[in-house]
Write a protein that holds these residues in place. Structure first.
Motif, PDB file in Angstrom:
ATOM      1  N   VAL A 134      40.171  51.454  21.177  1.00 17.32           N
ATOM      2  CA  VAL A 134      41.058  52.595  21.459  1.00 17.32           C
ATOM      3  C   VAL A 134      41.873  52.912  20.212  1.00 17.32           C
ATOM      4  CG1 VAL A 134      42.931  53.457  22.908  1.00 17.32           C
ATOM      5  CG2 VAL A 134      41.199  51.916  23.884  1.00 17.32           C
ATOM      6  N   ARG A 135      41.916  54.188  19.824  1.00 20.58           N
ATOM      7  CA  ARG A 135      42.675  54.522  18.618  1.00 20.58           C
ATOM      8  C   ARG A 135      44.051  55.098  18.918  1.00 20.58           C
ATOM      9  NH1 ARG A 135      42.057  59.845  16.513  1.00 20.58           N
ATOM     10  NH2 ARG A 135      40.614  61.184  17.662  1.00 20.58           N
ATOM     11  N   SER A 136      44.267  55.594  20.123  1.00 17.69           N
ATOM     12  CA  SER A 136      45.590  56.055  20.526  1.00 17.69           C
ATOM     13  C   SER A 136      45.617  56.204  22.035  1.00 17.69           C
ATOM     14  CB  SER A 136      45.964  57.379  19.850  1.00 17.69           C
ATOM     15  OG  SER A 136      44.977  58.349  20.053  1.00 17.69           O
ATOM     16  N   ALA A 137      46.822  56.202  22.588  1.00 23.03           N
ATOM     17  CA  ALA A 137      46.999  56.337  24.031  1.00 23.03           C
ATOM     18  C   ALA A 137      48.090  57.360  24.306  1.00 23.03           C
ATOM     19  CB  ALA A 137      47.367  54.996  24.656  1.00 23.03           C
ATOM     20  N   VAL A 138      47.819  58.239  25.268  1.00 19.74           N
ATOM     21  CA  VAL A 138      48.805  59.218  25.718  1.00 19.74           C
ATOM     22  C   VAL A 138      49.190  58.838  27.143  1.00 19.74           C
ATOM     23  CG1 VAL A 138      49.315  61.639  26.145  1.00 19.74           C
ATOM     24  CG2 VAL A 138      47.771  61.003  24.260  1.00 19.74           C
ATOM     25  N   CYS A 139      50.404  58.331  27.298  1.00 20.77           N
ATOM     26  CA  CYS A 139      50.870  57.796  28.575  1.00 20.77           C
ATOM     27  C   CYS A 139      51.960  58.725  29.112  1.00 20.77           C
ATOM     28  CB  CYS A 139      51.412  56.392  28.388  1.00 20.77           C
ATOM     29  SG  CYS A 139      50.304  55.288  27.473  1.00 20.77           S
ATOM     30  N   MET A 140      51.688  59.389  30.235  1.00 14.66           N
ATOM     31  CA  MET A 140      52.578  60.420  30.760  1.00 14.66           C
ATOM     32  C   MET A 140      53.208  59.978  32.083  1.00 14.66           C
ATOM     33  SD  MET A 140      50.027  63.673  30.019  1.00 14.66           S
ATOM     34  CE  MET A 140      48.733  62.966  31.060  1.00 14.66           C
ATOM     35  N   SER A 141      54.536  60.112  32.165  1.00 18.68           N
ATOM     36  CA  SER A 141      55.245  59.810  33.417  1.00 18.68           C
ATOM     37  C   SER A 141      54.844  58.441  33.945  1.00 18.68           C
ATOM     38  CB  SER A 141      54.941  60.883  34.467  1.00 18.68           C
ATOM     39  OG  SER A 141      55.245  62.171  33.992  1.00 18.68           O
ATOM     40  N   GLY A 142      54.845  57.462  33.061  1.00 14.98           N
ATOM     41  CA  GLY A 142      54.254  56.173  33.392  1.00 14.98           C
ATOM     42  C   GLY A 142      55.023  55.356  34.401  1.00 14.98           C
ATOM     43  N   THR A 143      54.252  54.647  35.217  1.00 14.17           N
ATOM     44  CA  THR A 143      54.752  53.611  36.109  1.00 14.17           C
ATOM     45  C   THR A 143      54.200  52.309  35.551  1.00 14.17           C
ATOM     46  OG1 THR A 143      54.752  55.104  38.007  1.00 14.17           O
ATOM     47  CG2 THR A 143      54.755  52.745  38.472  1.00 14.17           C
ATOM     48  N   TYR A 144      55.007  51.545  34.829  1.00 15.34           N
ATOM     49  CA  TYR A 144      54.503  50.428  34.040  1.00 15.34           C
ATOM     50  C   TYR A 144      54.761  49.055  34.663  1.00 15.34           C
ATOM     51  CZ  TYR A 144      54.196  54.185  30.649  1.00 15.34           C
ATOM     52  OH  TYR A 144      53.901  55.370  30.022  1.00 15.34           O
ATOM     53  N   ALA A 145      55.775  48.932  35.521  1.00 18.11           N
ATOM     54  CA  ALA A 145      56.050  47.657  36.192  1.00 18.11           C
ATOM     55  C   ALA A 145      55.269  47.620  37.507  1.00 18.11           C
ATOM     56  CB  ALA A 145      57.542  47.492  36.421  1.00 18.11           C
ATOM     57  N   VAL A 146      53.954  47.541  37.370  1.00 22.92           N
ATOM     58  CA  VAL A 146      53.070  47.670  38.536  1.00 22.92           C
ATOM     59  C   VAL A 146      53.289  46.545  39.537  1.00 22.92           C
ATOM     60  CG1 VAL A 146      50.636  47.592  39.229  1.00 22.92           C
ATOM     61  CG2 VAL A 146      51.337  49.012  37.313  1.00 22.92           C
ATOM     62  N   ASP A 147      53.652  45.370  39.059  1.00 30.16           N
ATOM     63  CA  ASP A 147      53.800  44.221  39.969  1.00 30.16           C
ATOM     64  C   ASP A 147      54.809  44.482  41.074  1.00 30.16           C
ATOM     65  OD1 ASP A 147      55.336  44.015  37.381  1.00 30.16           O
ATOM     66  OD2 ASP A 147      56.444  42.515  38.540  1.00 30.16           O
ATOM     67  N   LYS A 148      55.827  45.332  40.808  1.00 29.24           N
ATOM     68  CA  LYS A 148      56.843  45.573  41.850  1.00 29.24           C
ATOM     69  C   LYS A 148      56.283  46.399  43.003  1.00 29.24           C
ATOM     70  CE  LYS A 148      58.949  49.705  39.735  1.00 29.24           C
ATOM     71  NZ  LYS A 148      60.145  50.236  39.028  1.00 29.24           N
ATOM     72  N   PHE A 149      55.181  47.138  42.759  1.00 33.29           N
ATOM     73  CA  PHE A 149      54.551  47.903  43.834  1.00 33.29           C
ATOM     74  C   PHE A 149      53.557  47.055  44.620  1.00 33.29           C
ATOM     75  CE2 PHE A 149      55.847  51.127  40.755  1.00 33.29           C
ATOM     76  CZ  PHE A 149      56.538  51.994  41.577  1.00 33.29           C
ATOM     77  N   ILE A 150      53.108  45.969  44.025  1.00 31.87           N
ATOM     78  CA  ILE A 150      52.141  45.099  44.702  1.00 31.87           C
ATOM     79  C   ILE A 150      52.862  44.053  45.527  1.00 31.87           C
ATOM     80  CG2 ILE A 150      50.280  43.421  44.360  1.00 31.87           C
ATOM     81  CD1 ILE A 150      49.494  44.968  41.842  1.00 31.87           C
ATOM     82  N   SER A 161      47.183  41.742  32.721  1.00 31.66           N
ATOM     83  CA  SER A 161      46.983  43.170  32.964  1.00 31.66           C
ATOM     84  C   SER A 161      48.158  44.015  32.502  1.00 31.66           C
ATOM     85  CB  SER A 161      46.775  43.421  34.468  1.00 31.66           C
ATOM     86  OG  SER A 161      45.658  42.730  34.958  1.00 31.66           O
ATOM     87  N   SER A 162      49.338  43.424  32.398  1.00 35.15           N
ATOM     88  CA  SER A 162      50.577  44.177  32.232  1.00 35.15           C
ATOM     89  C   SER A 162      51.128  44.062  30.812  1.00 35.15           C
ATOM     90  CB  SER A 162      51.632  43.663  33.222  1.00 35.15           C
ATOM     91  OG  SER A 162      52.893  44.217  32.940  1.00 35.15           O
ATOM     92  N   PRO A 163      51.109  45.147  30.029  1.00 33.91           N
ATOM     93  CA  PRO A 163      51.666  45.086  28.673  1.00 33.91           C
ATOM     94  C   PRO A 163      53.116  44.639  28.623  1.00 33.91           C
ATOM     95  CG  PRO A 163      50.329  47.052  28.932  1.00 33.91           C
ATOM     96  CD  PRO A 163      50.449  46.435  30.300  1.00 33.91           C
TER      97      PRO A 163
END
Length: 241
Positions: A134-150, A161-163
């Motif tokens: 991957v050379r770049s990433a466009v992350c929009m309106s991100g939900t990054y703390a996924v563990d709290k939803f699981i 899995s979680s940066p």
């Protein structure tokens, strides 16, 4: 020109679909929102908004089912299963989906990943876990703390899995490559948006010397498709040849 491929993934133990729009151009891999399939971006008119880049031969756009996001949204299986599925999904993207893209474009070109909401999480995670792909990433309106939803006990699968969790410990060649990539963290501050999520990721990236920027588009931009219709073409126009 649209092409859809579907195959059984041993890693995911289920079918996975990849859709493609365009004939020439730099490969762009879109991740759907939480429960979306590979064609969600078409139904929600994102492909229409990317059409100038596609028709100009600058972008060849791909999208893949949100396998792990769908299991999370539907509360499918145990919490441990849902966390493990994110780990396996990213592995399937790196070892099945992106190689299929390479075969389609005729060579191992690094892709641009992009997505909104849970799609932003997957875009970021794949870029950080497999920076040679991957050379770049466009992350929009991100939900990054996924563990709290699981919910449930935090597992090694979720860690990898979680940066937000694995990046502080990342060292070696992958970090060296990642420091040559670019991560865009775009957000609005309108309804259902949380710019703090982008800043949390930016802090972790910055501490590791990974190029990134947070763009807050302001209160007129909600956590919704019209926001992403404006964001993604703008960033791709800047990032693509």
């Amino acid at each position: 020109m649209k092409v859809t491929d579907r195959w059984y993934s041993e890693r995911l133990e289920q079918d996975i679909t990849v859709a493609r729009w365009g004939t020439y151009g730099a490969p762009v891999l879109l991740f759907p929102t939480a429960g979306g399939d590979a064609e969600e971006v078409e139904r929600h008119k994102m492909i229409d908004h990317l059409r100038p880049l596609i028709d100009a031969g600058r972008a060849k756009v791909y999208s893949v089912d949100s396998v792990a996001g769908r299991a999370m949204a539907q509360h499918r299986g145990s919490t441990q299963y849902r966390m493990a599925l994110f780990n396996r999904f990213h592995d399937a993207v790196a070892r099945e989906v992106i190689p299929a893209i390479h075969s389609d474009v005729g060579g191992p070109l690094p892709v641009v990943t992009a997505g909104a909401s849970i799609g932003a999480f997957n875009s970021l995670a794949v870029a950080c876990r497999y920076p040679h792909l991957v050379r770049s990433a466009v992350c929009m309106s991100g939900t990054y703390a996924v563990d709290k939803f699981i919910g449930g006990p935090f597992t090694d699968d979720m860690y990898f899995s979680s940066p937000l969790h694995f990046l502080p410990d990342l060292q070696g060649p992958d970090l060296d490559v990642l420091r040559s990539r670019m991560i865009v963290l775009a957000t609005g501050s309108g309804r259902w948006e949380d710019p703090g999520e982008a800043w949390d990721v930016a802090k972790v990236l910055g501490e590791k010397g990974i190029p990134n920027r947070v763009d807050d588009w302001g209160p007129r931009y909600d956590h919704d498709w019209p926001t992403w219709w404006e964001m993604l073409p703008t960033y791709l126009d800047d990032l693509l040849p």
